[in-house]
Design an enzyme around this catalytic site. Structure first.
Site, PDB file in Angstrom:
ATOM      1  N   GLU A 157       0.873  -1.076   0.104  1.00 41.28           N
ATOM      2  CA  GLU A 157      -0.088  -0.005  -0.142  1.00 41.28           C
ATOM      3  C   GLU A 157       0.840   1.345   0.087  1.00 41.28           C
ATOM      4  OE1 GLU A 157      -2.857   2.599   3.168  1.00 41.28           O
ATOM      5  OE2 GLU A 157      -3.598   0.513   3.356  1.00 41.28           O
ATOM      6  N   LYS A 181     -11.225  -1.562   5.983  1.00 42.45           N
ATOM      7  CA  LYS A 181     -10.180  -1.889   6.641  1.00 42.45           C
ATOM      8  C   LYS A 181     -10.625  -0.775   7.923  1.00 42.45           C
ATOM      9  CE  LYS A 181      -6.164   1.980   6.628  1.00 42.45           C
ATOM     10  NZ  LYS A 181      -5.765   2.981   5.684  1.00 42.45           N
ATOM     11  N   ARG A 213       0.437  10.257  -0.025  1.00 42.92           N
ATOM     12  CA  ARG A 213       1.297  11.733   1.560  1.00 42.92           C
ATOM     13  C   ARG A 213       2.451  12.807   0.706  1.00 42.92           C
ATOM     14  NH1 ARG A 213       0.211   8.325   6.766  1.00 42.92           N
ATOM     15  NH2 ARG A 213      -1.951   7.243   5.953  1.00 42.92           N
ATOM     16  N   THR A 217      -4.678   6.156   1.215  1.00 48.07           N
ATOM     17  CA  THR A 217      -4.887   7.774   1.042  1.00 48.07           C
ATOM     18  C   THR A 217      -5.721   8.186  -0.179  1.00 48.07           C
ATOM     19  OG1 THR A 217      -3.350   7.670   2.572  1.00 48.07           O
ATOM     20  CG2 THR A 217      -4.576   9.773   2.407  1.00 48.07           C
TER      21      THR A 217
END
Length: 214
Positions: free
Chosen positions: A45, A133, A49, A73
């Site tokens: 993953e 998640k 960011r 994200t």
């Protein structure tokens, strides 16, 4: 509605940890990802960011075809399309909005949406998602919360992420509704700074060996 089994689940049959990654350069992304995949953690993953995230996803997907590269994200439908076009095979979001849920249908990429409460889990289920998640895992109630959700919502499966380390991971993995955990502990900042790729590979091997339920 995407009311179906997530294509991620078969890939996680014997992979208990999804590394959560934040890269500062493409070169760093390639070295770290190779160490993780070699160590037995092929699902990655790469979070959006940093400014190089999309470029890193594209580079890792091209260099490591044996990996399953995902993007973390992801907050908008536009980002969902961008990571798909960069080569990501799945996307992870910290939460789930109506527009993201709708945009994920037919987008050509699997979405792992985040939830933290029973109401959010019910809304995700209503939108057709059964693999979620659980974020931020430790702050949102941890193992007791997931145990509590398992009673009224037995059809849901979770990847708890947030505040989990190698010591806590086995407790989460022992839960019947937990498929895997997400964590950044397999990529310590000092190991990256020192370019100690062998240490990262060893941590990946240790994480791969964590026992989940049979």
């Amino acid at each position: 509605m995407q009311n179906q089994t997530s294509p991620l689940l078969p890939l996680l049959a014997d992979v208990p940890v999804i590394p959560v990654l934040e890269f500062q350069s493409v070169d760093e992304a390639l070295h770290v990802s190779e160490a993780l995949v070699t160590g037995g953690l092929p699902l990655l993953e790469i979070t959006l960011r940093t400014p190089v995230a999309l470029e890193a996803i594209k580079a890792v997907a091209a260099a490591l075809p044996q990996a399953c590269v995902g993007a973390g994200t992801v907050l908008t439908v536009e980002q969902l399309h961008a990571v798909r076009d960069a080569g990501a095979q799945f996307a992870v979001s910290p939460g789930l909005t109506p527009s993201l849920a709708e945009g994920a249908q037919g987008a050509g990429i699997s979405l792992l949406p985040g939830v933290a409460t029973a109401s959010e889990a019910m809304l995700a289920l209503e939108a057709g998602f059964t693999f979620l998640k659980f974020f931020p895992a430790q702050a949102a109630g941890g193992v007791p919360m997931l145990k509590s959700l398992g009673g009224p919502l037995p059809q849901l499966r979770f990847c708890p992420t947030g505040g989990i380390d190698v010591a806590l991971a086995p407790t989460y993995l022992a839960l019947p509704n937990v498929v895997c955990v997400g964590g950044s502990w397999v990529v310590p900042k000092d190991a990256v700074a020192g370019k100690d790729w062998g240490h990262i590979r060893s941590l990946a091997e240790q994480a791969r060996a964590l026992r989940s339920k049979g």
